[in-house]
Scaffold this active site. Sequence first.
Site, PDB file in Angstrom:
ATOM      1  N   ASP A 171      -2.444   1.588  -4.798  1.00 47.75           N
ATOM      2  CA  ASP A 171      -3.794   1.760  -4.168  1.00 47.75           C
ATOM      3  C   ASP A 171      -4.691   0.780  -4.307  1.00 47.75           C
ATOM      4  O   ASP A 171      -4.673   0.027  -5.342  1.00 47.75           O
ATOM      5  CB  ASP A 171      -4.344   3.034  -4.331  1.00 47.75           C
ATOM      6  N   HIS A 210       1.019  -1.183  -0.144  1.00 52.77           N
ATOM      7  CA  HIS A 210      -0.075  -0.051  -0.003  1.00 52.77           C
ATOM      8  C   HIS A 210       0.820   1.424  -0.025  1.00 52.77           C
ATOM      9  O   HIS A 210       0.243   2.312  -0.095  1.00 52.77           O
ATOM     10  CB  HIS A 210      -0.978   0.055   1.373  1.00 52.77           C
TER      11      HIS A 210
END
Lengths: 484, 414
Positions: free
Chosen positions: A458, A454
């Site tokens: 995304d 992350h």
Amino acid sequence: MATALSALRYAIRSRTINLHYTALLKSSQYRAFHVSRRVDVVKPFLLADIGEGITECQLIQWFVQPGARVEQFDKLCEVQSDKASVEITSPFDGVIKKLYYDPDDMAITGKPLVDIDIQSEISEEDEAKLAGGEGEASPADEGEAKMSSGQQEMEAQGGAEAGMAEAKEVKSDTPRLAARRPTSKSDHGTLATPAVRHLTKELDVNIGDVEGTGRDGRVLKEDVHRHVSLKSQKPETPEPSAKAPKTREDKRAPLTPVQSGMFKLMTRSLNIPHFLYTCAADVSALTALRKKLSGANKSTEQKLTHLPFIIKAVSLALQQHPLLNASLDTKDPKKPELVYKGAHNFGFGADTPHGLMVPVIRNVQDLSIVEIAVQLRELSEKARNNKLAPFDLRDATFTISNIGSVGGGVVAPVISEPQVAIVGIGRSKVVPAFDENEELVRKEELTLSWSADHRVVDGAECARCAERVRSMIEDPASMMVNMR
Amino acid sequence: MIVWNSACRSARLSTRPLTVRRCLSQRTLDRLTDPVQSYISTSRDPYLNLSIEHFLLQQSAPESVVLLLYVNRPSIIIGRNQNPWLEVNLALLDPSSHDQSYSEPPGLGAVDLVRRRSGGGTVFHDEGNVNWTVICPSKDFTRDQHAEMVVRALRDCGIDRARVNVRHDIVLDQGQHSLTIGSDDTHSTPYQTPEADARKPLKVSGSAYKLTRQRALHHGTCLLSSPNLNIIPHYLHSPAKPYMTARGVESVSSPVGNILLSNERFIASVQKQFGKLYRSIGDAQEVGDEWQEHDSVRKGCDELKSPEWTYLQTPQFSISNQSDTLTDVDLELSVRNGVISSGFCGTRKSGYSGAARTGLPAGLDGRRLHDISSWDDELGGSLPSVSHDRVTRLCKWLHMMLPPPIGRPNTHFR
């Protein structure tokens, strides 16, 4: 006879040394024409893989010193790793310039062993044994056979056989309640007078089991009698069922080479913030297609599982989502960089008797589904027989974990640095579902679990890629129109 | 006529004699080029057997496959890179040297200590143990294939509990017969129990390897009917172990057991499986003491027997008595290549060392550890600040941990 042979060999050898000298002189006068590349520079020679996923071995002795002239196949050194002692020979003629280790040091696979001034022509594959520009990274950074953390572990678990009997009687076929041997014994634990030893033989007790309370930990007669009475109170259950509660002893074990590698790699993966995205794909169409293809081709070699299809689908999807095939470079923590990799090198998890290994299929973007299947088969075979070379274990850009071959639905796979994503494939199962006419139909469902880093990926990007893969799996024909 | 004879003799003497005394027979040397070779040793000498094995490794044709079977008299064989002080109870090797009031003599007579050329751990050989060696080209080598061959040989003799484990050893499973698992796989048996520590399998054979550029040697033991299983732990348990930190390969101990099969049956079965694996029907050739005559075999033997090979090939280690609460003079010795390289000596002050340390006693620095026959002699005069009693106790401790090797004169402590 043997002496005549050795005399002949000596004569030939001294003549070749002379030839080398003349060749050197010649080269300094005019440039020679060479078909293969000639290297007149000092290069580090790397320690090659000696098998078993071993990444470190102990240097026992050197056969050369700096300044020594070696010929191709001359012995350089002897190394030792758990059960094997291995002689390393020089692939080139040349002069040794530098030794990288002292005797008793741990030499690392894939790192320089000696610097050698090469004075012969070398082939392509010999070039691979030398370091490139900077020091070579450890050969299997993307795979599972890693550097073990600390030589202590390596040496401790590297040991092999010993004849140490652990409190068992001579006859091996009489089933005994396993006499629980205390894990740490004092040195003096087996001290006892002959009379006491005679008593232990009479009562059929192993003296190693008895805790001594005498001076220096000696075993006394009372200790033996007490041990016998304690033993008779223990339930004699030949079946290892859970009915009679037995005291189970802890067992300490150092990590195997594969485990050590995994430990080190996964510890680094702790830095990665993972998020999990799962989706279920309907593989009924895929299964039907596979059955049709297998039916047409009678040979078992051509049998395709769903894995090659999924691998190809992921590769096609990654062409639209190259971020997931990238590599995150955090050498400079203030300026992290993404390297978008050109090749799709997919690592896949292989369960071997030694543990998890991750061989790599290179350039999936250029392979057909059948070719992928062949690669899978070959690499799995090699992994099972421990024949994987460091080359097979490195440079992965993306990993696929087919844990579904064992079982599982939703899984949360762990990303291997420096990759940024991984997909885990569960076990397909048959479920009831509704079709477009709201009728109950039989569907075969397979869950794909995507994990991504992350820090750079995304959720939406990962989800889009995942959905693209899903639609390709659900409709294999759509894969065909996108293939190159 | 006489002139002719003496001329001949002087001619023979001036060149290296090529008679059978210095060389093996031509037929033997020719056999080294056969694609499949099978040998069996008649000698019980561990030094000779290991040297013959090494000779075969170096001299057999690069593409050939060789089988050698041999049995040794009672001896302890340590691995190439192991530490004899750590692995072996050296005091027991010479039964005349140890003090009888401390431990019962096992009654095995003198036991040889041999360092072999392959890697791995320490094993005890005796007449109930048959050793097998296979030498094959490096490119065809895998660690399991010959262990699997031996397991097939055992199963042929009715030993169906035998299998190859993940460490490439051969073990006998101890569980109950389970009808659901039946297989021809040499890596599993119907007697395996799934639970981790119910009835550990008994190890009956351990393996070690030596890999050179072209050839791979795999040898292993096989415990058939050793009468000494109870005594082996005494020999392989060194009192110095808790006090040493060492580099090098440590042995991994496992419970062992006898297969209970005769040597002859086992040997015949292994030879048969070898012949089957490599598609050859030849007979095994006997090798034995006559091979001592050959220069390189004899040189190999001499090297294996030399204390330099046995002791000076030890990787670095150090021994310290600081964890032993019974001693009150701290001592630490670092030994590199079998030679004492550094250390210190000092009295302990209320459980915390460091107050009164001196360097190594002068006589010890640079000494070969196996040359030291009496610690009393070495340390007696060199610790003037320490009371005689304490020095004596320290020497006694040292004598127990680092006993003089066999054949050296030593003084006992009473």
